[in-house]
Design an enzyme around this catalytic site. Structure first.
Site, PDB file in Angstrom:
ATOM      1  N   LYS A 140       0.860  -1.205   0.000  1.00 30.68           N
ATOM      2  CA  LYS A 140       0.000   0.000   0.000  1.00 30.68           C
ATOM      3  C   LYS A 140       0.883   1.238   0.000  1.00 30.68           C
ATOM      4  O   LYS A 140       2.060   1.179   0.380  1.00 30.68           O
ATOM      5  CB  LYS A 140      -0.920   0.014   1.220  1.00 30.68           C
ATOM      6  N   ASP A 151      -2.378  -1.176  10.764  1.00 32.57           N
ATOM      7  CA  ASP A 151      -2.540  -1.159   9.304  1.00 32.57           C
ATOM      8  C   ASP A 151      -3.258  -2.384   8.759  1.00 32.57           C
ATOM      9  O   ASP A 151      -3.633  -2.406   7.589  1.00 32.57           O
ATOM     10  CB  ASP A 151      -1.144  -1.187   8.643  1.00 32.57           C
TER      11      ASP A 151
HETATM   12  O1  C5P Z   1      -0.064  -0.881  15.308  1.00 32.88           O
HETATM   13  P1  C5P Z   1       1.346  -1.239  14.994  1.00 32.88           P
HETATM   14  O2  C5P Z   1       1.829  -2.420  15.799  1.00 32.88           O
HETATM   15  O3  C5P Z   1       1.636  -1.400  13.554  1.00 32.88           O
HETATM   16  O4  C5P Z   1       2.207  -0.003  15.465  1.00 32.88           O
HETATM   17  C1  C5P Z   1       3.612  -0.055  15.639  1.00 32.88           C
HETATM   18  C2  C5P Z   1       4.014   1.092  16.526  1.00 32.88           C
HETATM   19  O5  C5P Z   1       3.825   2.343  15.854  1.00 32.88           O
HETATM   20  C3  C5P Z   1       3.195   1.217  17.791  1.00 32.88           C
HETATM   21  O6  C5P Z   1       3.752   0.453  18.816  1.00 32.88           O
HETATM   22  C4  C5P Z   1       3.270   2.690  18.096  1.00 32.88           C
HETATM   23  O7  C5P Z   1       4.493   2.996  18.728  1.00 32.88           O
HETATM   24  C5  C5P Z   1       3.318   3.333  16.724  1.00 32.88           C
HETATM   25  N1  C5P Z   1       2.009   3.796  16.257  1.00 32.88           N
HETATM   26  C6  C5P Z   1       1.466   4.953  16.788  1.00 32.88           C
HETATM   27  N2  C5P Z   1       0.252   5.408  16.348  1.00 32.88           N
HETATM   28  C7  C5P Z   1      -0.409   4.740  15.382  1.00 32.88           C
HETATM   29  C8  C5P Z   1       0.127   3.567  14.812  1.00 32.88           C
HETATM   30  C9  C5P Z   1       1.344   3.120  15.266  1.00 32.88           C
HETATM   31  O8  C5P Z   1       2.067   5.576  17.673  1.00 32.88           O
HETATM   32  N3  C5P Z   1      -1.577   5.220  14.961  1.00 32.88           N
END
Ligand code: C5P
Length: 253
Positions: free
Chosen positions: A10, A134
């Site tokens: 994406k 995501d």
């Molecule tokens: O949700 P995901 O595990 O992909 O996110 C990885 C990291 O990115 C999270 O632990 C967080 O630190 C950061 N993140 C964030 N805000 C979001 C998505 C991700 O701070 N909306």
């Protein structure tokens, strides 16, 4: 039984960070679209679980989102049938192209087919938020406006884009490091709903609030970006938390 599925990458056409949340995540408003670049995942019923990959640097243990998706599917359905999964990796990692998230979503869809569990797309999408912010996007129709921490997905129609190429510096970027380095006062002031309406009416304004922290974390990105301009691209923007860039020769269709 054996079958293969594409697992697309994406790009974020715009990504606005609206604030920091109590739970440590950031409140987002982002327009995301799948692109032609894709991994291929092949699933085979087997005697025991196995994950193999064409990329030897990728872990194949439970730190891989494919295994996390398999474990989630088992937790939700109670089914524990062994499966052999092979990943043909084409999407660069630590690039902001959603490769790992896409692989996780594809795994949930594939297991649903393989085991005839007939779980609805909406339900799989709601499970997916547990795997990463995501992942629910990859249950969309291919273009979606995503809010919350990214997991609230609203399908919108496909956005026609001028031809583009992807470029990525050798160094990758970690999503959590990028968010840690983000200074909210540096973010754009554009209203995301307005940006969305602009995109839907053909006005393309590529904005990514994560570019500034990326330049801070990876100072060589400045030279990289300079080379993109020297290479003839009139415009470029980073996708997601980087480090890949979407490069355009022209911003008009
Ligand atoms: O949700 P995901 O595990 O992909 O996110 C990885 C990291 O990115 C999270 O632990 C967080 O630190 C950061 N993140 C964030 N805000 C979001 C998505 C991700 O701070 N909306």
């Amino acid at each position: 039984m054996k079958f293969s599925l594409f697992s697309p990458a994406k790009i974020n056409l715009f990504l606005r960070v609206l604030g920091r949340r109590q739970d440590g995540y950031h409140e987002l408003a982002t327009l995301i679209q799948t692109i032609d670049l894709a991994d291929t995942l092949t699933f085979t019923l087997a005697k025991e679980d196995r994950l193999t990959s064409t990329d030897p640097t990728l872990p194949t243990d439970s730190s891989n989102l494919i295994i996390k998706a398999l474990q989630l599917f088992r937790k939700q359905t109670g089914l524990n049938i062994p499966v052999d999964i092979h990943l043909e990796k084409k999407i660069p990692i630590q690039a902001g192209l959603g490769g790992g998230s896409s692989n996780a979503a594809t795994t949930l869809k594939a297991l649903n087919t393989l085991f005839h569990t007939q779980i609805s797309n909406e339900e799989l999408q709601s499970w997916a938020a547990e795997l990463g912010s995501d992942v629910p996007f990859f249950f969309s129709t291919g273009t979606a406006y995503c809010t919350g921490r990214g997991e609230i997905v609203q399908n919108v129609r496909h956005i026609p884009l001028p031809p583009f190429e992807l470029r990525k510096p050798q160094e990758g970027l970690s999503t959590s490091e990028i968010y840690k380095a983000l200074d909210l006062s540096e973010c754009a002031s554009h209203d995301p709903k307005q940006l969305l309406n602009d995109f839907l009416s053909g006005k393309l304004e590529f904005i990514n609030d994560l570019e500034k922290p990326a330049f801070r974390l990876l100072p060589s990105l400045a030279t990289f970006k300079q080379k993109l301009t020297e290479g003839g691209f009139t415009s470029s923007f980073m996708t997601g938390s980087g480090s890949a860039w979407v490069c355009l020769y022209s911003v008009s269709l």
